[in-house]
Scaffold this active site. Sequence first.
Site, PDB file in Angstrom:
ATOM      1  N   GLU A   1       0.810  -1.226   0.000  1.00 17.28           N
ATOM      2  CA  GLU A   1       0.000   0.000   0.000  1.00 17.28           C
ATOM      3  C   GLU A   1       0.841   1.274   0.000  1.00 17.28           C
ATOM      4  OE1 GLU A   1      -0.768  -2.573   1.959  1.00 17.28           O
ATOM      5  OE2 GLU A   1      -2.773  -3.146   1.276  1.00 17.28           O
TER       6      GLU A   1
ATOM      7  N   HIS B   1      -9.755  -4.786  11.171  1.00 19.41           N
ATOM      8  CA  HIS B   1     -10.475  -4.686   9.899  1.00 19.41           C
ATOM      9  C   HIS B   1     -11.818  -3.980  10.029  1.00 19.41           C
ATOM     10  CE1 HIS B   1      -7.524  -7.702   8.756  1.00 19.41           C
ATOM     11  NE2 HIS B   1      -7.877  -7.561   7.498  1.00 19.41           N
TER      12      HIS B   1
END
Lengths: 464, 327
Positions: A200, A269
């Site tokens: 990322e 998450h």
Amino acid sequence: MPIEILMPALSPTMEEGNLSKWLVKEGDAVKSGDIIAEIETDKAVMEFEAVEDGLIKKLLVEDGTQNIKINTPIAIVQLNDEKNHKTTLDVPLKNEDDVHFQTPLPEDKENHAVTMSKQAKLGSSTVEKQKEMIEDPNSNTIKQSVREAIRDAMAEEMRSDSEVFLMGEEVADYQGAYKVSQGLVDEFGNDRIIDTPITEHGFTGVGIGAAFTGLKPIVEFMTFNFAMQAMDQIVNSAAKTLYMSGGQMGCPIVFRGPNGAAARVAAQHSQDLSAWFASIPGLKVVHPYSASDAKGLLKSAIRDPNPVVFLENELLYGDVSKVTKSTNTLIPIGKAKIVQSGSDLTFVSFGIGIKHCLVAAEILQTEGFSIEIIDLRSLRPIDKEIIINSVKKTNRCITVEEGFPVCSIGNYISSLLMEFAFDYLDAPVLNCSGKDVPMPYAANLEKEALISPSEIVERAKQIL
Amino acid sequence: MTVKKTKKDLSEITLTNYYKQMLLIRRFEEKAGQLYGMGHIGGFCHLYIGQEAVVVGLESVAKKGDQRITSYRDHGHMIACGMEPKNVMSELTGKHNGYSKGKGGSMHMFSKEKNFFGGHGIVGAQVPIGGGLAFANRYRKNKLLSFTYFGDGAANQGQVYETFNMASLWKLPVIFVIENNQYAMGTSLKRASSTPALYTRGAAFGIPGQAVDGMDVLKVRAAGLIATKHCRTGKGPFILEMNTYRYRGHSMSDPAKYRTRDEVQKMRAERDPIDNLRSILVKRFKKTEDDLKLIDRAVKAEISEAADFAINSDEPPTSELWTDIYN
């Protein structure tokens, strides 16, 4: 002994699925581990395996059956050894009580049941099941899921501008981790739908560099939880370069992907980072709720010369609502909308919070209260005017968001109202938010941590 | 008597030009140091003195349209790619006619016109962005390439390797220039890097690398020619480790406790890139002291003018606080 095979839950957010194809027929012998069917979930087409050895006695649904609720019996298998003792995985016929524990619902059942039954009354905009574009020939709109609307926004902008491209993890050959980019690689090829390694920080920087030269990247984060790895690039490079270069070098880029809690995926998450991004000058931040807004805002975001953080919600991807057929309908960034008018209390929310607000307002309406709901849609710039004007009318306000309570969007709105609508307030502004804890895994704890319609109703009654 | 020329030899004019360029950077930086001491420049200010051969050598192999991007030690890169010293100095002093209208300062400066993409204050952050510039070249199918500079300190940042991987995977036209000036702030290469041969850091990704004497502008140029040929022919990235040396501290507030004065003096005396080229000009082209003094004087005058320009310029109007946040 015959047992039922039940429609399985194959993803954390799946509530129902389609039986694409049986790979066995009645009378076939199957062994544990044999693939017996292909099932389409909200995320992908998955293979479904037999867990016992036996004989397929009856197929209860046909190939291509759509929208089968999880735990619905789909076949009956005669086990090989009639004398087998019942195991916990065996579900005898016609024992409804046992059916549920084989494949437990992945989500907060009770809360969801409330949501669904309440919303069913609210009509087409909120609760219809996901369907492939249903066209009404007499209308300028189609019914579309949020997922399809986002995909179409990207596809339309890519068709009209060759400098727009999509990059991210699993966006191409896998067809999107959440099926958002499904089909795009087939139309645009791997030069414009670019699978990246799981990196990322790196690919965000690569996208930003490309944007500095004038290309218009759409950078997909599989979820915004992973964008934290890239926070330096988003904040220090994308947001600030226009300013630091005295206006010479802009960054026309969109960062998009699901934000907020998913279902039962716990602390790392499940979190709403809206307030983080919204606090950064140089970024624009949007968080749509409906399919129509998702499409119109994403098209605006892609055409915007500034970096736009486009926050989606995994639990809304399947929600269907009306979307215009026009390929040139843009929704301006920075404009909120009044979802429903009311006179007693204003709810200010965004994203999935709107879903909860609609249910809460419906409940309060049955008790005689009239609720106005504002969908912010954009969090930076934020539409101050619409909030202030609404509160001047209703004199009460509750903000609703899934994020953490400290330094939240709601905190900011409270301060706005203190400054610009103080004399109009008949009660303190309340912030309804996610709890100040990392998201727990256990179903009951997760439910406690999240906002819910019942909590909003309860808070509303404190000031009504 | 004329000097016998081989085909590979560069002309007197070309070498004199390199000399001028390096001298311009050095005098600029010396002046910046002075202005800092006088309070005209604030905040962080990182001087490039000693490293001049790297940018001048590599700019000599760049083509029109190629991009360059670097860290916060960026004044030399800007002057070498043709940005105006007076507007760079104006930016350092926070004036309205600086390259960023005074809003970026020493570490954050850009020139769209010269394809200079900054000037980045976060160690290593420019590396994926430099990869992105190369990505754009590949996307547009042009033959341009991106010179992505970073230091020996940044060479230990994770995002550098994320970029190496993608650059090699996608065959991006990027030259990674590691300016190894031996110290990451005050930490020497040996104390920070498990493998000090930085030019081998791309090996795991299949990226070729070369160690270069970064104190010799001609060797830098020669290596640059190899690297640019590699990149422009679609073979993907290339790493150049420039072994160089910074004479001044990391920034203006460096206590200089981590190395000896002798070490710095020895480097200056024996390997100075400007002195070395000067002696080539004298020996090979019979330049006289007077010829060179003429150049020195012209450079000094230009820098002095740049400093006056910067000092006498106005600060940005306060209305600038609110501009350039959004396009």
